[in-house]
Design a protein around this motif. Structure first.
Motif, PDB file in Angstrom:
ATOM      1  N   ASN A 191       0.809  -1.219   0.000  1.00 43.50           N
ATOM      2  CA  ASN A 191       0.000   0.000   0.000  1.00 43.50           C
ATOM      3  C   ASN A 191       0.843   1.271   0.000  1.00 43.50           C
ATOM      4  O   ASN A 191       0.554   2.223  -0.730  1.00 43.50           O
ATOM      5  CB  ASN A 191      -0.945   0.014   1.204  1.00 43.50           C
ATOM      6  N   VAL A 192       1.896   1.286   0.825  1.00 41.70           N
ATOM      7  CA  VAL A 192       2.741   2.483   0.896  1.00 41.70           C
ATOM      8  C   VAL A 192       3.485   2.673  -0.416  1.00 41.70           C
ATOM      9  O   VAL A 192       3.687   3.792  -0.877  1.00 41.70           O
ATOM     10  CB  VAL A 192       3.727   2.381   2.073  1.00 41.70           C
ATOM     11  N   ILE A 245       2.441   1.996  -3.402  1.00 39.30           N
ATOM     12  CA  ILE A 245       1.523   2.609  -4.365  1.00 39.30           C
ATOM     13  C   ILE A 245       1.440   4.111  -4.132  1.00 39.30           C
ATOM     14  O   ILE A 245       1.430   4.914  -5.071  1.00 39.30           O
ATOM     15  CB  ILE A 245       0.132   1.962  -4.245  1.00 39.30           C
ATOM     16  N   GLN A 246       1.413   4.513  -2.882  1.00 42.33           N
ATOM     17  CA  GLN A 246       1.361   5.938  -2.554  1.00 42.33           C
ATOM     18  C   GLN A 246       2.607   6.665  -3.049  1.00 42.33           C
ATOM     19  O   GLN A 246       2.532   7.798  -3.528  1.00 42.33           O
ATOM     20  CB  GLN A 246       1.206   6.112  -1.038  1.00 42.33           C
ATOM     21  N   ASN A 291       2.400   7.288  -6.751  1.00 42.31           N
ATOM     22  CA  ASN A 291       1.498   8.405  -7.007  1.00 42.31           C
ATOM     23  C   ASN A 291       2.196   9.730  -6.738  1.00 42.31           C
ATOM     24  O   ASN A 291       1.980  10.722  -7.446  1.00 42.31           O
ATOM     25  CB  ASN A 291       0.247   8.288  -6.132  1.00 42.31           C
ATOM     26  N   THR A 292       3.058   9.736  -5.716  1.00 40.25           N
ATOM     27  CA  THR A 292       3.754  10.976  -5.344  1.00 40.25           C
ATOM     28  C   THR A 292       4.786  11.380  -6.388  1.00 40.25           C
ATOM     29  O   THR A 292       4.871  12.551  -6.776  1.00 40.25           O
ATOM     30  CB  THR A 292       4.453  10.804  -3.979  1.00 40.25           C
TER      31      THR A 292
END
Length: 262
Positions: A35-36, A38-39, A42-43
């Motif tokens: 999950n992290v 993926i973040q 995106n960043t």
């Protein structure tokens, strides 16, 4: 074949309902692992497969060699560190890794490359700590093998439920020579993963922030994968079932997202 780790006196064999519940919890860990990552993608605005293209060709060409060397050094360094500090909590490993990522990202690619072996050592030490948490001895060749094997997982930026379970493969009796051979096999996979980290750390403007975020993601990911791996091995011992059968049950849970309790 059941693992041959040294173990303490085992508790009573758990009922099937408890085995199923623990499998479900491990599947949830696996689902949360990326999950992290993926973040982060995106960043920094990109895809995992495109990150490596941002690295200079000479760096990409030597990633495999650099990673294999880092793994061999890290295996010894992580184990020696246990003589100084026997146990470290998971949050401490994440905090240390995050700080190192920030420092590595400040100076761009040169400092990121210098930080790489240190981060690899901290990651491996954190994996060893998870092994200890589940009752295994990192000084045993079989456990050392498993710690390295966890690096065969896809990595946080490529995490895909159901496609990164190779690190759970069953193995035969392990010697020190087998551990060294495994390092050579795992290094290309890990080189791709660490190459993505290096590229993210060199994103213009983000620098230290990207380095801190990627290291946090990598530490969280491999800690979760270690809990899955050693959690399954411990459960196989306590439930007195074949490890490969338990892995198949786990795989069915993971490959049928979202994971739902029956």
């Amino acid at each position: 074949m059941k693992p041959t780790y040294p173990i303490d006196v085992l508790p009573p064999k758990p009922p099937k309902q408890e085995v199923d519940a623990r499998l479900f919890e491990l599947a949830q860990r696996h689902a949360r692992a990326g999950n992290v990552g993926i973040q982060i993608l995106n960043t920094i605005g990109g895809q995992a497969e495109g990150l490596l293209a941002r690295l200079p060709e000479p760096v990409r060409a030597k990633l495999g060699e650099t990673t294999e060397s880092a793994l061999r050094v890290s295996m010894k360094a992580a184990h020696r560190s246990r003589d100084v500090v026997s146990e470290t909590p998971g949050w401490w490993s994440r905090a240390l890794s995050t700080a190192m990522g920030a420092a590595g990202g400040m100076g761009g690619l040169p400092t990121a490359l210098a930080e790489l072996p240190v981060t690899t050592t901290v990651l491996l030490r954190a994996i060893q700590d998870v092994a200890v948490e589940h009752g295994f001895d990192p000084s045993e060749p079989g456990v050392q093998y498993d710690c390295i094997q966890i690096f065969a997982a896809a990595g946080p930026l490529d995490h895909d439920d159901g496609t990164d379970l190779a690190f759970l493969s069953t193995r035969v009796a392990v010697t020190g020579t087998a551990v060294q051979a495994l390092i050579a096999r795992v290094a290309p996979r890990l080189a791709t993963v660490l190459g993505q980290k290096l590229a993210a750390q060199t994103v213009p403007v983000l620098g230290a922030a990207a380095g801190a975020a990627t290291n946090y993601a990598y530490m969280s990911y491999y800690q979760q994968m270690a809990h899955v791996h050693f959690g399954l091995r411990r459960l196989a011992i306590e439930a007195d079932v074949a490890h490969e059968n338990l892995v198949e049950d786990f795989r069915r849970l993971v490959e049928a997202p979202p994971v739902k309790r029956a």
